[in-house]
Design an enzyme around this catalytic site. Structure first.
Site, PDB file in Angstrom:
ATOM      1  N   GLY A  24       0.731  -1.281  -0.012  1.00 53.19           N
ATOM      2  CA  GLY A  24      -0.105   0.051  -0.005  1.00 53.19           C
ATOM      3  C   GLY A  24       0.798   1.057   0.016  1.00 53.19           C
ATOM      4  O   GLY A  24       2.025   1.414  -0.627  1.00 53.19           O
ATOM      5  N   SER A  25       0.481   2.342   0.683  1.00 56.42           N
ATOM      6  CA  SER A  25       1.166   3.533   0.814  1.00 56.42           C
ATOM      7  C   SER A  25       2.687   3.600   1.243  1.00 56.42           C
ATOM      8  O   SER A  25       3.095   4.550   1.031  1.00 56.42           O
ATOM      9  CB  SER A  25       0.379   4.787   1.637  1.00 56.42           C
ATOM     10  OG  SER A  25      -0.986   4.699   0.659  1.00 56.42           O
ATOM     11  N   THR A  26       2.914   2.441   2.047  1.00 56.55           N
ATOM     12  CA  THR A  26       4.343   2.622   2.474  1.00 56.55           C
ATOM     13  C   THR A  26       5.169   2.305   1.292  1.00 56.55           C
ATOM     14  O   THR A  26       6.639   2.286   1.493  1.00 56.55           O
ATOM     15  CB  THR A  26       4.539   1.215   3.494  1.00 56.55           C
ATOM     16  OG1 THR A  26       4.123  -0.001   2.886  1.00 56.55           O
ATOM     17  CG2 THR A  26       3.896   1.558   4.780  1.00 56.55           C
TER      18      THR A  26
END
Length: 586
Positions: A306-308
């Site tokens: 995801g956003s990581t």
């Protein structure tokens, strides 16, 4: 002849005359007998001595193992995480048992049946089925009181043997990392398995003489010396491991999550300082070693980050020179191949720093399409996505990073914000450690290092620092990771919340993350927290994982003697201290 004289003659005993033939025959026979015995004894002791000694030795002299134990497993400060303790095990010679106690009905045998955890009837049948065997285990690794009972019983054909049992003082706290051994002291999970040859000792051998009860009555010679197993010193700090365990377990229980992982690395050495998986198990109990809880999810399980993953899209764009940190990007929704890419919160435009702070999907998708495929994937490949960390941990996954040659625009867009590929928690932690180390990638290690590995330069120092500075805004009051703030320290990090793939699409379950670096001025640690399927009302990475980072980082930085670098906080502390002193002095 007088009566007195007749009386004396009557009392005189009859004697065999010494000069007669009978006397000489008797003496000759006795002498011959003694000579025969002497000659026989001399014959046996001289000519037949070796034969007789051999027969005697064949009945009483045996080669006996000199049992040694595995080496200890220690943390970086010498705290014991796995040790071997001496125990007794009971075995029997079934042939001897059947010969001496064919009925097996005695009360003592019933007691032995209890030790073997069988009924008297089952125990009898169990022995009968093993008729003719000279070695059968009855019970292994007895506690001292039980072994004392066996010794007191003194049953024919039943004997005690010295063994070692593995004991794990920290139990659940280090279970997934250290692993465990089986009943034969062979490593079966974790580092016990990975370093089994290194930890295993080599039993010796000695020649001993036994009595009828097979007790050692004489040690004759050592045939082969025993070699103790080598000690293994790990990189983890048991103090940090314990507090990380508590923080992660609390979060998993609070949010009713399916599982969770935490990985902390030393940015400067690549050493693992803490590694936790939940749910945990007690390696000292055989009944708790179930496959669904013994697997180390930090190494084995992979997930879409995801956003990581967005910091690495930004890093690629900075490396390619297509943008700068203050370059403004139009972040209104956009359509690729008939699929809309949009953000949760509407932003007409954001600079690159704002794209990370607000976690804009549209922003990183547009950055990806500003680069060629090679330029876009550069950072992802450089930090190690798609390959394992080289830690040597058994069963470590390489994740999934197989990019097709002719991928679509929408595939490129979703990969930019962390979908379409999979990483493990340790891979993600190593990737963030690269940013913290100014672009140097060092091998991830679970063993304490006595010197700093040289590593490989995979990203520029300039870009790494720029990305860290951008991620610091994520942990500000305006960012999604503000709950990761640590009093006195500058923190850089990124939250992540990703839907889980199912049945060819994405369902309503989430995986949430927080990946961070501290302190920003001189990074010491990189940490990743992963929580799978939180069921509470809070299910975002900033709500579930970021607070875990804050709790663990705050105490860890203090334990590691890392100097605070948040100047405004330090200044406020000094002001408050001065005020207290002034009040105290009137």
């Amino acid at each position: 002849m007088s009566k007195a004289r007749q009386s004396n003659q009557a009392r005189k005993p009859n004697r065999v005359p010494t000069g007669t033939g009978r006397f000489f025959v008797l003496m000759s026979l006795l002498s011959l007998g003694f000579i025969a015995v002497f000659v026989r004894a001399a014959y046996l002791q001289v000519d037949k001595a070796e034969v007789l000694i051999g027969k005697s030795d064949s009945r009483s002299v045996r080669d006996k193992s000199i049992v040694t134990h595995r080496g200890r497993i220690l943390d970086r400060n010498g705290v014991e995480l796995a040790v071997s303790v001496p125990v007794k095990s009971v075995w029997m010679d079934v042939t001897e048992v059947m010969k001496r106690s064919p009925t097996l009905a005695e009360n003592d045998w019933n007691k032995l049946a209890l030790i073997a955890k069988k009924s008297a009837k089952e125990f009898k049948q169990w022995i009968v089925k093993r008729k003719g065997r000279q070695f059968v285990w009855v019970a292994r690794h007895l506690d001292p009181s039980t072994s004392a009972v066996v010794k007191t019983l003194d049953l024919p054909g039943v004997y005690l043997r010295d063994e070692f049992r593995r004991y794990y003082p920290s139990a659940e706290i280090t279970a997934h990392l250290v692993g465990f051994t089986d009943i034969d002291d062979k490593g079966r999970e974790g580092l016990e398995r990975a370093y089994d040859d290194y930890l295993s000792g080599k039993n010796g051998k000695e020649k001993v003489r036994l009595d009828l009860q097979r007790r050692v009555i004489e040690k004759q010679e050592v045939i082969e010396e025993a070699e103790k197993g080598e000690d293994l010193q790990l990189s983890i700090d048991s103090r940090i491991q314990a507090l990380a365990y508590k923080a992660l377990k609390t979060a998993v229980l609070k949010h009713r999550a399916k599982s969770g992982s935490l990985v902390m690395l030393d940015v400067n050495t690549g050493e693992v300082l803490a590694l936790i998986s939940q749910p945990a198990y007690n390696p000292n109990r055989f009944d708790s070693r179930k496959p669904n809880v013994t697997r180390n999810s930090a190494f084995v399980d992979s997930f879409e980050p995801g956003s990581t993953a967005k910091p690495f899209t930004v890093a690629s764009a900075l490396e390619a020179g297509v943008v700068k940190p203050d370059t403004v990007i139009d972040t209104r929704r956009i359509k690729y191949n008939g699929h809309w890419v949009k953000d949760i919160a509407y932003h007409r435009s954001l600079d690159v720093t704002g794209i990370l702070q607000k976690s804009s999907n549209v922003g990183v998708a547009k950055l990806a399409h500003m680069m060629s495929d090679e330029e876009f994937l550069y950072s992802f490949h450089q930090v190690g996505f798609g390959t394992d960390t080289g830690s040597g941990f058994p069963g470590e996954s390489s994740g999934l990073f197989n990019i097709r040659d002719n991928w679509s625009d929408v595939e490129k867009a979703v990969l930019a914000y962390g979908y379409g590929f999979r990483v493990t928690p340790v891979q993600l932690a190593q990737a963030y450690a690269v940013l913290g180390a100014k672009g140097i990638k060092r091998p991830l290690t679970l063993v304490k290092q006595n010197s700093t590995p040289q590593g490989e330069k995979v990203l520029s120092s300039r870009v790494s620092q720029q990305v860290i500075n951008m991620m610091e805004t994520v942990v500000s009051e305006e960012g999604s990771g503000k709950r990761a703030q640590v009093d006195g320290y500058r923190i850089a990090g990124k939250t992540g919340t990703a839907r889980k793939a199912e049945n060819g699409g994405y369902g309503d379950q989430y995986t949430v993350f927080f990946a961070g670096i501290a302190p920003v001025s001189d990074p010491k640690i990189a940490m990743v927290i992963f929580v799978d399927e939180p069921q509470s009302e809070d299910y975002y990475g900033g709500q579930v994982a970021a607070p875990v980072f804050a709790r663990v980082a705050a105490e860890s930085l203090r334990l590691l003697n890392v100097k605070p670098d948040r100047t405004e906080v330090i200044a406020n502390r000094e002001v408050k201290k001065q005020v207290r002193l002034e009040k105290a002095n009137g």
